[in-house]
Scaffold this motif. Structure first.
Motif, mmCIF file in Angstrom:
data_model
loop_
_atom_site.group_PDB
_atom_site.id
_atom_site.type_symbol
_atom_site.label_atom_id
_atom_site.label_comp_id
_atom_site.label_asym_id
_atom_site.label_seq_id
_atom_site.Cartn_x
_atom_site.Cartn_y
_atom_site.Cartn_z
ATOM 1 N N ARG A 51 0.915 -1.465 0.099
ATOM 2 C CA ARG A 51 -0.015 0.118 -0.147
ATOM 3 C C ARG A 51 0.749 1.088 0.193
ATOM 4 N NH1 ARG A 51 -2.430 -0.153 4.983
ATOM 5 N NH2 ARG A 51 -3.160 -2.203 4.323
ATOM 6 N N GLN A 52 1.853 1.158 0.666
ATOM 7 C CA GLN A 52 2.800 2.321 0.914
ATOM 8 C C GLN A 52 3.513 2.700 -0.391
ATOM 9 O OE1 GLN A 52 4.966 1.207 4.458
ATOM 10 N NE2 GLN A 52 4.595 3.095 5.462
ATOM 11 N N ALA A 53 3.646 1.322 -0.985
ATOM 12 C CA ALA A 53 4.628 2.020 -2.288
ATOM 13 C C ALA A 53 3.512 2.420 -3.396
ATOM 14 C CB ALA A 53 4.988 0.386 -3.131
ATOM 15 N N HIS A 54 2.275 1.976 -3.247
ATOM 16 C CA HIS A 54 1.328 2.548 -4.245
ATOM 17 C C HIS A 54 1.065 4.029 -3.738
ATOM 18 C CE1 HIS A 54 0.790 -0.652 -7.006
ATOM 19 N NE2 HIS A 54 0.965 -1.632 -6.110
ATOM 20 N N GLU A 55 1.322 4.616 -2.386
ATOM 21 C CA GLU A 55 1.083 5.602 -2.408
ATOM 22 C C GLU A 55 2.217 6.966 -2.617
ATOM 23 O OE1 GLU A 55 -1.083 4.585 1.847
ATOM 24 O OE2 GLU A 55 0.852 5.765 1.905
ATOM 25 N N GLU A 64 12.722 -1.887 -7.019
ATOM 26 C CA GLU A 64 12.565 -1.167 -5.723
ATOM 27 C C GLU A 64 11.349 -1.998 -4.904
ATOM 28 O OE1 GLU A 64 14.962 0.308 -4.878
ATOM 29 O OE2 GLU A 64 15.609 0.347 -7.277
ATOM 30 N N LEU A 65 10.286 -2.482 -5.525
ATOM 31 C CA LEU A 65 9.245 -3.086 -4.855
ATOM 32 C C LEU A 65 9.702 -4.066 -4.251
ATOM 33 C CD1 LEU A 65 6.424 -2.593 -4.337
ATOM 34 C CD2 LEU A 65 5.808 -3.954 -6.320
ATOM 35 N N ASP A 66 10.519 -5.201 -4.881
ATOM 36 C CA ASP A 66 11.018 -6.437 -4.193
ATOM 37 C C ASP A 66 11.847 -5.939 -3.150
ATOM 38 O OD1 ASP A 66 9.528 -7.933 -5.751
ATOM 39 O OD2 ASP A 66 11.153 -8.746 -6.866
ATOM 40 N N MET A 67 12.575 -4.833 -3.216
ATOM 41 C CA MET A 67 13.459 -4.347 -2.030
ATOM 42 C C MET A 67 12.936 -4.191 -1.014
ATOM 43 S SD MET A 67 16.738 -4.474 -2.272
ATOM 44 C CE MET A 67 18.284 -3.567 -3.014
ATOM 45 N N LEU A 68 11.530 -3.360 -1.309
ATOM 46 C CA LEU A 68 10.816 -2.958 0.045
ATOM 47 C C LEU A 68 10.208 -4.336 0.598
ATOM 48 C CD1 LEU A 68 9.333 -0.651 1.350
ATOM 49 C CD2 LEU A 68 7.608 -1.109 -0.331
ATOM 50 N N LEU A 69 9.565 -5.115 -0.269
ATOM 51 C CA LEU A 69 8.577 -6.190 0.662
ATOM 52 C C LEU A 69 9.605 -7.148 1.085
ATOM 53 C CD1 LEU A 69 6.109 -6.839 -2.454
ATOM 54 C CD2 LEU A 69 5.813 -5.515 -0.537
#
Ligand code: ADP
Ligand code: ASP
Ligand code: MG
Length: 411
Positions: A51-55, A64-69
């Motif tokens: 959710r934060q990524a999509h914000e 970057e999404l994989d880095m975050l998750l």
């Protein structure tokens, strides 16, 4: 003897539960096993990170999404290692990359290509409990961090169990096994003691998310025995794959549902060779997995093609098909997100005629309209309106007498 234990999000949802997991791990270690633990992110961490990524981004870059998750699993692995130290044992936590989970470069749904578990075996030899962050790996080519897709910790666990030749892969979750239907929808669903890899594969592929479909594929290919059980009790759960050849096959294993698919209708395309090939090659090249496909009878030289796909891929598929409109001669494309899929699965279906008829009759009596049908030797699936999914699951479950208090009718 090596035991692999995987704890899902609800089992490590807060620090109290992490302490309970540590106690359970300590028991296995004290019983004389070498223990490798795979953890998921705590509770709904992965959802909130998404959710934060999509914000901050309309289409977050995959890398970057994989880095975050993957940060979610790092939190639970370190906390669990600390809690295990508190039990008087030593533990070493490893990221997927450190654990040698080598994948391809497809961010968000990477496939495991190889496992090089040198650091794990070294730590086990040193007498440590090993903890591995689930759901993540590292790309062989780009060296970037990847994720294996939602529910991917199951796949990490099975893949490590195979690579380490573990005695068993225990999947600890919030239900005490695999049931004849989702117990949240069908209260009298019955727990299954045993399932073959094939039956579990069909259930998982049709939406029974208690095991990720890839993990079952991996277990079948490497002959791993999987035990799905509750982290809140010591009861035996469901054994998947064990003693397959001596197993007596039930006619029906269960009813699965999936509300995560959408239906695309490609209207009035020319009814001539090459059209379907062009459409589905384009979708495959974009790594979009298509499930059911139906082509209507041709009228005035054109036909409609409908197919289902993961909802998350819907917008991308639409964009892609619009790009093909002129070349292929597509008049219109519609994405319907309000559908759901309900499937009846059972190895014994092969030899029992009339199963489909009974299923359709149950749906008709429940007032549920069928929009698409597909079958395999051990499965019948239908697409219905999303609001009818739960009604359909209950009606089919009841028609085949799958409940704990019911007896399977003679077919
Ligand atoms: P975890 O976080 O431990 O990985 P999941 O949420 O991925 O757990 O999977 C467990 C959930 O799967 C259960 O809470 C249950 O609602 C759901 N589920 C759906 N179908 C079934 C089924 N046939 N048997 C057991 N659980 C099912
Ligand atoms: N944390 C990841 C997810 O929520 C992976 C997993 O739990 O298996 O999908
Ligand atoms: Mg899961």
């Amino acid at each position: 003897m090596i035991v692999v234990q995987k704890y899902g999000g609800t089992s490590v949802a807060d620090t109290e539960r992490i302490v309970r997991v540590a106690e359970r791990v300590a028991q296995a270690k004290e019983a004389g096993h070498d223990v490798v633990v795979i953890v998921s992110a705590m509770g709904k961490t992965t959802d909130s990170l998404l959710r934060q990524a999509h914000e901050v981004s309309s289409v977050p870059p995959g890398r970057e999404l994989d880095m975050l998750l993957t940060a979610g699993e790092r939190i639970s692995m370190a906390l669990l290692a600390m809690a295990i130290h508190e039990q008087g044992l030593t533990a070493r936590s490893f990221t997927g990359s450190q654990a040698g989970i080598i994948t391809d470069s497809v961010h968000g749904k990477a496939r495991i290509l190889d496992i090089t578990p040198g650091r794990i075996t070294e730590a086990l030899t040193g007498g440590h409990v090993v903890i591995v962050a689930g759901f993540q790996g590292v790309s062989r080519d780009s060296k970037d961090i990847t994720t294996l897709g939602r529910g991917g910790s199951d796949t990490t666990a099975v893949a490590l169990a195979a690579a380490l030749r573990a005695e068993v892969c225990e999947i600890y979750t919030d239900v005490d096994g695999v049931y004849t239907a989702d117990p949240r929808i069908v209260p009298n669903a019955r727990r299954l003691d045993r399932l073959s890899h094939e039956e579990m594969l069909e259930l998982a592929a049709c939406g029974t998310k208690v095991l990720m479909v890839r993990s079952v594929e991996y277990a079948r290919n490497h002959n791993v025995n999987v035990h799905v059980r509750s982290s809140f009790s010591y009861n035996d759960g469901t054994w998947v794959g064990a003693k397959e050849d001596t197993m007596e096959q039930a006619m029906i294993s269960g009813v699965a549902h999936d509300s995560g698919e959408g239906k695309v209708v490609v209207r009035r395309v020319p009814d001539k060779p090459g059209v379907a090939a062009r459409i589905f090659t384009a979708l495959a090249d974009a790594q979009i997995n298509i499930d059911m496909i139906v082509q209507n009878v041709s009228a005035d030289g054109t036909t409609d093609i409908s197919f289902t796909l993961p909802l998350a891929d819907g917008p991308r598929a639409l964009q892609l098909l619009r790009g093909l409109s002129d070349e292929v001669g597509i008049s219109d494309i519609v994405l319907d997100e309000q559908v759901g899929k309900v499937s009846l699965i059972g190895a014994g279906m092969k030899t029992h005629p009339g199963v489909a008829a009974a299923m359709f009759e149950a749906l008709s009596e429940a007032g549920v309209n069928i929009e698409m049908i597909s079958t395999s030797t051990i499965r019948i699936s239908v697409v219905v309106r999303q609001q009818d999914v739960e009604i359909a699951v209950r009606a089919i479950h009841e028609r085949f007498g799958l409940g704990a208090d019911e007896k399977e009718p003679e077919a």
